[in-house]
Design an enzyme around this catalytic site. Structure first.
Site, PDB file in Angstrom:
ATOM      1  N   THR A   1       9.622  -6.859 -12.849  1.00 23.89           N
ATOM      2  CA  THR A   1       9.140  -8.233 -12.855  1.00 23.89           C
ATOM      3  C   THR A   1       8.107  -8.442 -11.754  1.00 23.89           C
ATOM      4  OG1 THR A   1      11.287  -9.000 -13.667  1.00 23.89           O
ATOM      5  CG2 THR A   1       9.829 -10.653 -12.697  1.00 23.89           C
TER       6      THR A   1
ATOM      7  N   ALA B   1       0.819  -1.213   0.000  1.00 25.83           N
ATOM      8  CA  ALA B   1       0.000   0.000   0.000  1.00 25.83           C
ATOM      9  C   ALA B   1       0.857   1.268   0.000  1.00 25.83           C
ATOM     10  CB  ALA B   1      -0.936  -0.004   1.202  1.00 25.83           C
ATOM     11  N   THR B   2       2.020   1.218   0.633  1.00 29.44           N
ATOM     12  CA  THR B   2       2.874   2.411   0.674  1.00 29.44           C
ATOM     13  C   THR B   2       3.362   2.780  -0.716  1.00 29.44           C
ATOM     14  OG1 THR B   2       3.602   1.982   2.945  1.00 29.44           O
ATOM     15  CG2 THR B   2       5.017   3.381   1.595  1.00 29.44           C
TER      16      THR B   2
ATOM     17  N   GLN C   1      -7.001  -0.768   5.744  1.00 31.26           N
ATOM     18  CA  GLN C   1      -7.499  -1.403   6.963  1.00 31.26           C
ATOM     19  C   GLN C   1      -8.930  -1.903   6.835  1.00 31.26           C
ATOM     20  OE1 GLN C   1      -5.966  -2.483   9.470  1.00 31.26           O
ATOM     21  NE2 GLN C   1      -4.000  -1.426   9.355  1.00 31.26           N
TER      22      GLN C   1
ATOM     23  N   SER D   1      -3.488  -3.492   0.651  1.00 31.51           N
ATOM     24  CA  SER D   1      -2.355  -4.389   0.777  1.00 31.51           C
ATOM     25  C   SER D   1      -2.791  -5.815   1.082  1.00 31.51           C
ATOM     26  CB  SER D   1      -1.425  -3.880   1.883  1.00 31.51           C
ATOM     27  OG  SER D   1      -0.221  -4.594   1.915  1.00 31.51           O
TER      28      SER D   1
ATOM     29  N   CYS E   1       7.816   4.464  16.652  1.00 32.23           N
ATOM     30  CA  CYS E   1       9.186   4.448  17.165  1.00 32.23           C
ATOM     31  C   CYS E   1      10.140   4.839  16.056  1.00 32.23           C
ATOM     32  CB  CYS E   1       9.536   3.063  17.706  1.00 32.23           C
ATOM     33  SG  CYS E   1       8.535   2.572  19.119  1.00 32.23           S
TER      34      CYS E   1
END
Length: 384
Positions: free
Chosen positions: A242, A74-75, A182, A202, A327
């Site tokens: 590919t 998804a990113t 989500q 995703s 983080c």
């Protein structure tokens, strides 16, 4: 920790690959290993498998198979969509609208677009995480080319009223993009009804493999994007390179399973979540974030007042949960989602996300409630 029970309650972060998915993928690593672009029997077999998966995924979200472009996740799909669309339509305007509670995959890409000269408006949210639809309408100008708002928030589970948003955005002759990552596999999604122009999602959120995702481009609305990555003609040159055939095959199988099991499984998980929240609310000074809103059936974000969040997570080391924080360089930061909703740093850092999935049982919920209750009370100095 040895011998101590460990419970996974972080399904919004990633899901285990369904064994049925693994079994479907395995031949494409060894027997059917061909390159989907190769013009021979091995390549044709791979290409056929890719197109079959595209059909399965399109069936899950109700769109045409030609509207699905595969990516590494998804990113990457967010980058392809945002950069590709904005550059293609820059002659129409340079203004984009999004929300402060979007996923970092979108927010970080927006920052990159700002560095390229685009203007971005970040909509505020209320205490529950909702945007103001009137503010959205008033934020659209003659320079606005795109509104990008996620369907369901990854931290709180809040579901935006996308049908209402779509009417507002399209009435202003502006395109609408949504991160539906989500929501896919957790709630029914009908892209024809939602009438989104662009969407990203995703595989590894729906019990498929990591490293594969998809970009949806609405053909009926004549949405076009410029290529942002170069090096070949695969995936209509939008995402050259590919193809990850085993991953795509797994993605398709996971989508097919979700299509048949989503209704029953969502009901089961919702029942477990309701029990989880009901029991945890018995803890003093506890708040379920976005509780009054339409939310995903599997997601709970809960804040515990007057405790130190770092200690809470360390004490709950037998539960796989999310702290509702990011983080970066070993520095714990308060969740940007919760801060946008008005929580201060201390309370945001004392919040946790529990996300349920197909492996979650009633016994898991009871154990988690017992552990969380015991730990929070201990940190507050309450003897039970």
């Amino acid at each position: 920790m040895q011998g101590k029970r460990k419970i996974y309650l972080d399904y919004n972060a990633s899901t285990p690959v369904d064994q049925r998915v693994v079994d479907t993928m395995l031949p494409y690593f060894t027997e059917k290993f061909g390159n989907a672009s190769s013009d021979h029997i091995f390549g044709w077999d791979a290409e056929e498998a890719v197109e079959n998966s595209r059909e399965q995924i399109a069936g899950l979200i109700n769109c045409k198979i030609t509207e699905i472009t595969f990516s590494s996740g998804a990113t990457e799909a967010a980058n392809l969509a945002l950069f590709g669309f904005c550059e293609r339509n820059r002659y129409k305007g340079n203004h984009i609208i999004t929300c402060k509670t979007e996923h970092k995959a979108v927010l970080d890409t927006m920052l990159a677009l700002q560095r390229k000269g685009f203007e971005v408006t970040y909509l505020d949210v209320d205490l529950e995480g909702n945007i103001d639809l009137q503010e959205l309408a008033e934020s659209i100008t003659s320079e606005t080319i795109l509104v990008c708002l996620m369907l369901a928030n990854n931290e709180t589970g809040l579901i935006h009223p996308m049908l209402e948003i779509e009417k507002i955005v399209h009435s202003k002759n502006v395109k609408l993009m949504s991160d539906i990552t989500q929501a896919v596999g957790k709630i029914p999604i009908d892209l024809k009804r939602l009438n989104l122009d662009l969407a990203i999602f995703s595989s590894h959120k729906i019990y498929g493999p990591k490293g594969v995702g998809a970009l949806y481009i609405n053909k009926k609305n004549k949405v076009e994007i410029d290529p942002y990555v170069f090096g070949g003609g695969q995936e209509k040159a939008i995402r050259p390179g590919t193809l990850n055939v085993p991953g795509i095959v797994g993605f398709g199988k996971a989508a097919k399973i979700a299509s048949t099991e989503i209704e029953k499984e969502s009901e089961r998980i919702l029942d477990l979540k309701n029990k989880l929240e009901s029991d945890l609310k018995m803890i003093e000074d506890t708040t379920i974030n976005s509780e009054a809103c339409d939310r995903l059936p599997n997601t709970t974000n809960i804040s515990f007042k007057n405790i130190e969040g770092g200690q809470l997570v360390r004490k709950l080391n037998n539960l796989a949960i999310s702290r509702g924080s990011a983080c970066t360089s070993n520095t714990v930061q308060a969740s940007h989602v919760l801060k946008a909703m008005g929580l201060d740093d201390e309370l945001a850092l004392s919040s946790i996300r529990l996300s349920l999935g197909n492996g979650t049982t009633l016994e898991d919920i009871n154990f988690a409630v017992m552990e969380i209750t015991k730990t929070v009370n201990k940190l507050k100095g309450i003897i039970v």
